[in-house]
Design an enzyme around this catalytic site. Structure first.
Site, PDB file in Angstrom:
ATOM      1  N   HIS A 167      14.428  32.362  11.010  1.00 47.22           N
ATOM      2  CA  HIS A 167      14.438  31.111  11.792  1.00 47.22           C
ATOM      3  C   HIS A 167      13.187  30.998  12.669  1.00 47.22           C
ATOM      4  O   HIS A 167      13.277  30.809  13.885  1.00 47.22           O
ATOM      5  CB  HIS A 167      15.716  30.996  12.642  1.00 47.22           C
ATOM      6  CG  HIS A 167      16.044  29.581  13.013  1.00 47.22           C
ATOM      7  ND1 HIS A 167      17.318  29.134  13.219  1.00 47.22           N
ATOM      8  CD2 HIS A 167      15.238  28.495  13.209  1.00 47.22           C
ATOM      9  CE1 HIS A 167      17.301  27.839  13.541  1.00 47.22           C
ATOM     10  NE2 HIS A 167      16.034  27.436  13.542  1.00 47.22           N
TER      11      HIS A 167
ATOM     12  N   GLU B 177      23.893  33.674  11.318  1.00 47.44           N
ATOM     13  CA  GLU B 177      22.562  33.899  11.869  1.00 47.44           C
ATOM     14  C   GLU B 177      22.715  34.551  13.236  1.00 47.44           C
ATOM     15  O   GLU B 177      23.509  34.022  14.036  1.00 47.44           O
ATOM     16  CB  GLU B 177      21.870  32.544  12.008  1.00 47.44           C
ATOM     17  CG  GLU B 177      20.373  32.616  11.963  1.00 47.44           C
ATOM     18  CD  GLU B 177      19.750  31.221  11.896  1.00 47.44           C
ATOM     19  OE1 GLU B 177      19.259  30.770  12.942  1.00 47.44           O
ATOM     20  OE2 GLU B 177      19.761  30.606  10.827  1.00 47.44           O
TER      21      GLU B 177
END
Ligand SMILES: NC(=O)c1ccc[n+]([C@@H]2O[C@H](COP(=O)([O-])OP(=O)(O)OC[C@H]3O[C@@H](n4cnc5c(N)ncnc54)[C@H](OP(=O)(O)O)[C@@H]3O)[C@@H](O)[C@H]2O)c1
Length: 322
Positions: A284, A265
């Site tokens: 996210h 990420e």
């Protein structure tokens, strides 16, 4: 009492802080050491550790994120660390509901068709969107599904897990629950039951913290236990799922996924998850809404009041005894 906050924090978010709290605005790159008693961590993870090294006298570090996995490795035991448990319940549980409903109703597919200006509903949905059963079940084409009647397994029955259940209940689903340890009323299974429960679920929601015990919790073996076409929702942390195993299962059209978190990420361009079939990805953002930010700073102000009054703090993760 000096309270360190991000330099760009909007003034209205400080409305609930008591007058005894001297607000110290901290730059993203703090040039020289600065005294702070109570530090409200920035959301920007990469800045936080470097900023902390320039702070002197920190007694309490208050994170406004539920997961503190990224703070624990560098936060010394001499600082009381508090997390943001509870303040994400609304935003994160609403994201999970949205991800489930979007998948059940095939919203990503229809949005793709809209972008191509194609009205294809009843005519043909021939892209093998649900490869495991083709695009039909019996004589019916699968154009959308009901959530009602489905079985949802919530892995991580904490603050957000319970909020997810309360939002799912009106849809008429059966909820199965897993946490670290088993308990009654409602029945929560221990993590040792995970393998037995996975084959029973149409939808598996991951909402555990990232710890040594949850890293890789959903690997190839666990994914293989999911029902064909079942939906894996990850609102926890990317490394809770073994990415290679997930990509493989998606490419084989064995399961579907809705991910707010990924490993790695941010997900880099060209990563196979981006183009894996039946996979909805958001970057996210599950916990982050304007309403959440206000809740978060009301909570932070409450914690500062507790600290000034010598009252016990809430959400203590590591207690240095202040
Ligand atoms: N996507 C987002 O934007 C977003 C937003 C907020 C939070 N999150 C993630 O969601 C996580 C959960 O938040 P929360 O506020 O609900 O935390 P919480 O109230 O502390 O609940 C965590 C739950 O996970 C369970 N758990 C912990 N370790 C486990 C293990 N090894 N096996 C099985 N279950 C385990 C706990 O079990 P016990 O009850 O038995 O202790 C508890 O039920 C956070 O840590 C964060 O990583 C993501």
């Amino acid at each position: 009492m000096r309270v360190g906050v991000d330099e760009n924090l909007a003034v209205e978010l400080l409305a609930d802080f008591p007058p005894e709290a001297e607000i110290v605005r901290l730059s993203r790159t703090i040039a020289s050491p600065i005294d702070v008693d109570f530090w409200i961590l920035p959301f920007y993870r990469k800045d936080a550790e470097a900023a902390f090294r320039q702070l002197r006298g920190v007694k309490v570090a208050q994170s406004l994120m539920a997961g503190v996995d990224w703070i624990l490795p560098w936060m010394p035991a001499s600082v009381t660390l508090c997390d943001g448990r509870g303040i994400h319940d609304i935003s994160a549980s609403e994201w999970v509901l949205a991800a489930i409903m979007a998948t059940m109703k095939r919203m990503p597919l229809y949005r793709d068709l809209q972008n191509q200006q194609q009205w294809r509903g009843f005519a043909t949905v021939t892209d093998d969107f649900m490869g495991e059963t083709g695009t039909s079940r019996g004589q019916y084409k699968i154009l959308a599904e009901d959530l009602s009647g489905k079985t949802v397994l919530i892995v991580g029955y904490g603050s957000i897990g319970a909020a997810i259940e309360s939002r799912l209940t009106p849809f008429g689903v059966t909820v199965l629950r897993v946490a670290r340890s088993a308990r009654e009323q409602p029945l929560v299974n221990g993590i040792s039951e995970l393998h037995a429960l996975l084959p029973k679920a149409d939808i598996v929601v991951l909402i555990v913290p990232l710890t040594d015990a949850t890293r890789g919790l959903m690997g190839a073996a666990e994914i293989a236990l999911m029902r064909p076409g079942a939906l894996l929702v990850n609102a926890a942390r990317g490394p809770v799922v073994v990415t290679d195993a997930l990509v493989q299962a998606l490419e084989q059209k064995r399961i579907r996924a809705a991910l707010d978190v990924t490993d790695p990420e941010p997900l880099p361009a060209g990563h196979p998850l981006w183009s894996a079939p039946n996979c909805l990805i958001t970057p996210h953002i599950g916990g982050s809404t304007p309403e959440f930010i206000h809740r978060a700073f009301r909570f932070a102000a409450l914690q500062v009041r507790h600290f000034i009054a010598g009252e016990p703090l809430e959400n203590v993760v590591t207690d240095a005894g202040y």
